[in-house]
Motif scaffolding. Structure first.
Motif, PDB file in Angstrom:
ATOM      1  N   PRO A  95       0.829  -1.220   0.000  1.00  0.00           N
ATOM      2  CA  PRO A  95       0.000   0.000   0.000  1.00  0.00           C
ATOM      3  C   PRO A  95       0.856   1.259   0.000  1.00  0.00           C
ATOM      4  N   GLY A  96       0.288   2.309  -0.593  1.00  0.00           N
ATOM      5  CA  GLY A  96       0.989   3.572  -0.680  1.00  0.00           C
ATOM      6  C   GLY A  96       0.047   4.744  -0.571  1.00  0.00           C
ATOM      7  N   PRO A  97       0.508   5.963  -0.790  1.00  0.00           N
ATOM      8  CA  PRO A  97      -0.341   7.152  -0.640  1.00  0.00           C
ATOM      9  C   PRO A  97      -1.383   7.306  -1.736  1.00  0.00           C
ATOM     10  N   ALA A  98      -1.182   6.630  -2.884  1.00  0.00           N
ATOM     11  CA  ALA A  98      -2.139   6.749  -3.983  1.00  0.00           C
ATOM     12  C   ALA A  98      -2.329   5.383  -4.627  1.00  0.00           C
ATOM     13  N   ALA A  99      -3.589   5.081  -4.972  1.00  0.00           N
ATOM     14  CA  ALA A  99      -3.879   3.793  -5.613  1.00  0.00           C
ATOM     15  C   ALA A  99      -3.577   3.830  -7.100  1.00  0.00           C
TER      16      ALA A  99
END
Length: 385
Positions: A95-99
């Motif tokens: 997971p990260g700050p933007a999909a």
């Protein structure tokens, strides 16, 4: 921004910190993000970004996703940036700050400068590809599934910084050793040039006296074999007396060649060029020049009314200089300092001082307008005569 992942900011055992810069903001292509003013760290494997106010907010980007980078210079109101072009995001990435993102690149905005150094190190790491040479490092998507690994954390970062400082100190020490050897070789070369010049001067026959003197001057222009320093000639008055004599020996011929006068700035450049690695400070040069008059050397120090400081040959005839300046202005009809400097082959500063000195005794008159300062023959003085 869909290539970035959340992480804890710790380094693995085979990952080393390369460089870090503060005050860096992240852009998703052309769009600003909320990740502003953080600490950007470059390792051998990843880019790490940590927020200032929240140390738990850490993003990472694997260098294996970087295609290439380019610099974007700063503008009037824009900070310098590094553009990082990226491969598509992995389907099973953490997971990260933007999909998702419509951009194939991110921009690193350096609000507190340092982008050139960071770009250089960044480019080196992309060329080295150390992440491909480490066999024991599993891909990022497998790290969470595998057994927990030991991480370096803050201690690892401190050790990496310390090692880098030790390597830098070692390189600096080696560089100074090389400079010392170079200085010794330079002294040997100057000594050799003197020996050759003396042997040629003693030779009779095919080589003329003019050719011998010219060749000797070329050889001696290589430098000073034993410049006066505080280590070799002591301190205080003795040091400045010896330095004044050295300046006299170096500058006497060049000053005579350029009309009997040289600005102190030109003299400073000539002297330090001849001294090689034993550079002279402006304060020491000025103090040595100020005592030349008391030592009765062949050149002396002089300050014009305008504040311009020069070294002047003792044989310099001021009345003759004024007469020549008057004649040149009469022949041309008028002259500026630039025009006179081209005629007599001296700097514009000295040409202007000659004109001002000639004006002071009534030899020329000035006309000052929007085009500048121009001097004309003094017709009032001619009419009175």
């Amino acid at each position: 921004m869909d290539r970035f992942e959340w992480c804890d900011g710790q380094l693995t055992l085979d990952e080393n910190l390369v460089v870090q810069k503060s005050g860096v903001a992240l852009y998703d292509g052309q769009e600003k993000t909320s990740f502003e003013g953080g600490m950007l760290m470059l390792t051998t494997h990843r880019l790490l970004w940590r927020a200032y106010r929240n140390n738990n907010c850490v993003l990472c980007l694997s260098l294996s996703l970087c295609v290439y980078i380019e610099e974007q210079p700063s503008g009037f109101t824009k900070s310098a940036k590094i553009i990082v072009h990226l491969h598509p995001a992995l389907a099973n990435k953490a997971p990260g700050p933007a999909a998702s993102s419509s951009f194939t690149y991110v921009r690193l905005s350096f609000r507190e400068s340092g982008e050139k150094e960071f770009f250089r190190y960044f480019k080196e790491q992309l060329e080295n590809k150390k992440w491909e040479k480490t066999d024991t490092v599993p891909p990022p998507q497998q790290i969470q599934q595998s057994a927990p690994r030991h991480r370096a954390g803050i201690i690892g970062i401190e050790r990496a910084i310390q090692k880098k400082q030790e390597d830098t100190d070692k390189n600096i020490s080696q560089a100074f050793e090389d400079l010392s050897n170079l200085m010794e070789k330079a002294k040997e070369m100057v000594h050799l040039s003197k020996t050759i010049a003396n042997k040629i001067k003693e030779k009779q026959g095919d080589i003329t006296e003019d050719e011998t003197v010219r060749f000797k001057s070329y050889l001696l222009s290589m430098g000073i074999p034993n410049p006066v320093t505080r280590e070799t000639h002591g301190t205080g008055d003795r040091y400045y007396n010896q330095l004044a004599h050295e300046l006299n020996d170096i500058l006497e011929i060049p000053i005579n060649d350029c009309g009997g006068m040289m600005t102190l700035t030109d003299a400073y450049c000539r002297v330090n060029r001849a001294r090689g690695m034993e550079l002279l400070s402006p304060e020491d040069l000025l103090h040595a020049c100020e005592i030349m008059e008391s030592l009765k050397l062949n050149i002396r120090f002089r300050v014009f009314d305008s504040g311009v400081m020069v070294l002047q040959s003792r044989s310099h005839n001021e009345e003759e200089t004024i007469e020549k300046t008057v004649d040149m202005v009469k022949k041309k009809g008028s002259a500026t300092a630039e025009e006179l400097s081209q005629l007599i082959g001296v700097s514009v500063i000295l040409a202007k001082e000659r004109l001002l000195l000639t004006e002071k005794v009534g030899g020329v008159c000035r006309d000052e307008n929007v085009e500048g300062l121009r001097f004309y023959p003094n017709l009032f003085l001619d009419s009175a005569a």
